[in-house]
Design an enzyme around this catalytic site. Structure first.
Site, PDB file in Angstrom:
ATOM      1  N   CYS A  25      39.648  40.150  30.619  1.00  0.00           N
ATOM      2  CA  CYS A  25      39.096  41.502  30.799  1.00  0.00           C
ATOM      3  C   CYS A  25      38.814  42.144  29.436  1.00  0.00           C
ATOM      4  O   CYS A  25      37.888  41.709  28.765  1.00  0.00           O
ATOM      5  CB  CYS A  25      39.997  42.334  31.701  1.00  0.00           C
ATOM      6  N   HIS A  41      40.423  39.010  36.454  1.00  0.00           N
ATOM      7  CA  HIS A  41      41.844  38.786  36.152  1.00  0.00           C
ATOM      8  C   HIS A  41      42.359  37.563  36.903  1.00  0.00           C
ATOM      9  O   HIS A  41      42.882  37.696  38.016  1.00  0.00           O
ATOM     10  CB  HIS A  41      42.670  40.006  36.575  1.00  0.00           C
ATOM     11  N   GLU A  97      44.984  35.896  36.452  1.00  0.00           N
ATOM     12  CA  GLU A  97      46.446  35.890  36.607  1.00  0.00           C
ATOM     13  C   GLU A  97      46.887  36.418  37.969  1.00  0.00           C
ATOM     14  O   GLU A  97      47.971  36.079  38.458  1.00  0.00           O
ATOM     15  CB  GLU A  97      47.098  36.690  35.466  1.00  0.00           C
TER      16      GLU A  97
HETATM   17  N1  GLN Z   1      39.008  48.835  29.473  1.00  0.00           N
HETATM   18  C1  GLN Z   1      38.124  47.813  29.903  1.00  0.00           C
HETATM   19  C2  GLN Z   1      37.225  48.266  31.033  1.00  0.00           C
HETATM   20  O1  GLN Z   1      37.503  49.230  31.691  1.00  0.00           O
HETATM   21  C3  GLN Z   1      38.893  46.568  30.305  1.00  0.00           C
HETATM   22  C4  GLN Z   1      39.809  46.767  31.466  1.00  0.00           C
HETATM   23  C5  GLN Z   1      40.838  45.704  31.610  1.00  0.00           C
HETATM   24  O2  GLN Z   1      41.154  44.986  30.656  1.00  0.00           O
HETATM   25  N2  GLN Z   1      41.451  45.626  32.764  1.00  0.00           N
HETATM   26  O3  GLN Z   1      36.219  47.659  31.294  1.00  0.00           O
END
Ligand code: GLN
Length: 541
Positions: free
Chosen positions: A384, A510, A512
């Site tokens: 992310c 994600h 995970e």
């Molecule tokens: N802050 C980033 C976004 O909103 C990444 C979010 C995250 O790592 N879950 O896109």
């Protein structure tokens, strides 16, 4: 079984005793006997969900397929049971009141005074029965967050009391998880705090059926007898829960203490067969007897609180076991990393994971970490924000766009390689408005990620607002950073990989969140393998 059986898990004496792990372990044992089980968590706080909470307040925010932002215990439920949860599995006081107040405004209680009993408690019960009456489950295990006696958990406890009368005593069971402290000076285990917390439950009209006693020392027979006598439970229903080496031992420890057998007996369910736990034991065998060992740096900004990265840490445990390789996570604060010290901080690692996150703090250190691993051919996994940092780093240092950034970090950047989607730009509310939950992704044949999954069509969970800016796609790809995973509907970039690098993968989703004991996540499995290969090649040279 015709109707679902309802099992409630309450906590006494102190919080953090591991109700989530006990619930998941009991769920596992029942599932291993062939029953269909779901686990639900009630959180007594007033937020609608934990999505707006800082990780320091509440640890990781776990996201389900249907896009619910939930408590991290749901991650344990999924990892243990290998089944998906949804919004229905996590309900807060805020959500209960929100639903009741919305109904009141619609006139659904017209003419009536809306009260905690029966309206709030009815809404709580509706959420329990919604799972029980779905026909999908033999058991609904409901974990009540917090401690018995807390002001904010009272309506939940009252609802539990009422459930017994709705469904009858043969379909209802309460497990009370409690602490038996050891007084070093007296060399004694003390039962008094448990007696008090059971009294508090009794005052609320609930007699616990089973006591699960967390303790640092074995419970001798006299202590068990005392607990049974004073807390009104059968001696066989006093279950010892010692500290375990790993949370994955707990189902077996609970089996040894016959927790599942007690539950079946109390609910008058014939105990036909032993739980089938071969695969689970196989996993534990590998976990405990690794033949290899690697050091992986987890670069993040909430590293003082490992619960903030719970699912990542657990995914490494699953992936390590498959590879029979012990994964030692080195928690590295991204704020401490600079161009000058990056070699001394990361140089000894066999691989680097750059973690998800929000906001500006610590991002420059993450970008520096990516540069270091890209230039030095060290295995890299970006998740992310970690993937977004990889894109920014590549733009700055390979494409020469020195001021490239994400508009989350610098609204005025001349090169917004990570940017908001149009539809996100209009959103002002913070809660529940990110791109959340499962989205499909198509992987490029021949990519590292498609090789890891062994297929090209996947679905993974998201929690972010910002996206790879496709205006820069051609340039990036021409220079070697390939978009190897794309959302087939929207064209959004979901995976990036670097050519000519042993293992450099960034995912906008994600992974995970979908790693379980029985299904370790393929990207984590392959990343761990890559770190081990890197370690060996390093040692050779
Ligand atoms: N802050 C980033 C976004 O909103 C990444 C979010 C995250 O790592 N879950 O896109």
């Amino acid at each position: 079984m015709a109707t679902a059986k309802y099992i409630f898990v309450t906590g006494g004496v102190t919080s953090s005793l591991g109700k989530g792990i006990i619930s998941a372990s009991l769920g596992k044992l029942l599932q291993a006997r062939g029953f269909k089980v779901t686990i639900q968590k009630f959180d007594p706080y007033v937020n609608i969900d934990p999505g707006t909470l800082n990780p320091y307040e509440h640890g990781e925010c776990y996201v389900t397929d249907d896009g619910a932002e939930t408590d991290l215990d749901l991650g344990h439920y999924e990892r243990f049971l290998n089944t998906s949860t949804s919004q229905a599995n996590n309900i807060t006081t805020g959500r209960i009141y929100n639903n009741v107040i919305t109904k009141e405004r619609k006139g659904e209680y017209l003419g009536k005074t809306v009260q905690i009993v029966p309206h709030i408690t009815d809404e709580i019960k509706r959420n329990v029965y919604a799972l029980g009456e779905s026909g999908d489950y033999d058991f609904v295990i409901t974990e009540i967050g917090g401690c018995v006696g807390d002001i904010e958990s009272l309506p939940f406890i009252e609802a539990v009391r009422q459930v017994r009368w709705d469904v009858g005593p043969n379909n209802f069971l309460v497990i009370h998880l409690t602490l038996i402290p050891y007084l070093k000076a007296a060399k004694e285990l003390k039962t008094k705090p448990t007696q008090h917390s059971v009294k508090q439950l009794l005052e609320a009209g609930i007699q616990p059926d089973i006591l699960v006693c967390r303790s640092e020392h074995r419970l001798p027979m006299d202590i068990r007898k005392k607990l049974a006598l004073f807390c009104n439970v059968h001696i066989n229903s006093v279950i010892e829960a010692l500290d375990a080496d790993t949370i994955y031992d707990v189902p077996l420890l609970m089996k040894k203490e016959k927790l599942d057998e007690r539950v079946l007996a109390k609910l008058r369910i014939p105990n036909k067969s032993e739980p089938e736990l071969d695969q689970w034991k196989d996993f534990l065998g590998k976990l405990k007897n690794p033949s290899e060992e690697v050091r992986i740096g987890l670069v993040g900004k909430y590293v003082e609180l490992p619960d903030a990265y719970k699912s990542i840490a657990e995914a490494f445990i699953h992936a390590g076991a498959v590879n029979e390789c012990k994964v030692n996570i080195k928690w590295i604060s991204s704020e401490t990393i600079t161009k000058e010290n990056v070699n001394s901080i990361l140089g000894k690692m066999d691989g680097i994971l750059v973690a998800p996150g929000f906001g500006e703090r610590g991002v420059e250190g993450k970008i520096e970490a990516v540069r270091f691993v890209r230039e030095n051919n060290i295995p890299f996994f970006g998740i992310c924000l970690g993937m977004q940092c990889a894109v920014i780093e590549f733009a700055r240092n390979v494409l020469g766009l020195k001021k490239a950034s994400s508009t989350e970090l610098n609204e005025k950047t001349p090169d917004p390689v990570i940017d908001l989607m149009e539809e996100q730009k209009k959103i002002t509310d913070k809660g529940g408005t990110m791109r959340l939950g499962a989205y499909p992704c198509e992987l490029q044949k021949g990519s590292k990620s498609s090789a890891a999954y062994g297929k090209t069509k996947i679905s993974e969970r998201h929690r972010h607002r910002y996206e790879f800016n496709n205006k820069y796609l051609k340039k990036m790809e021409a220079a070697g950073l390939k978009a190897t995973g794309i959302n087939p509907g929207t064209g959004l970039v979901e995976v990036v990989e670097l050519e000519d690098h042993p293992w450099f993968v960034g995912t906008q989703f994600h992974p995970e969140l979908k790693s379980t004991v029985l299904n370790p996540h393929p990207l984590f499995v392959k990343f761990v393998r890559a770190t081990n290969a890197y370690k060996k090649s390093k040692n050779k040279n």
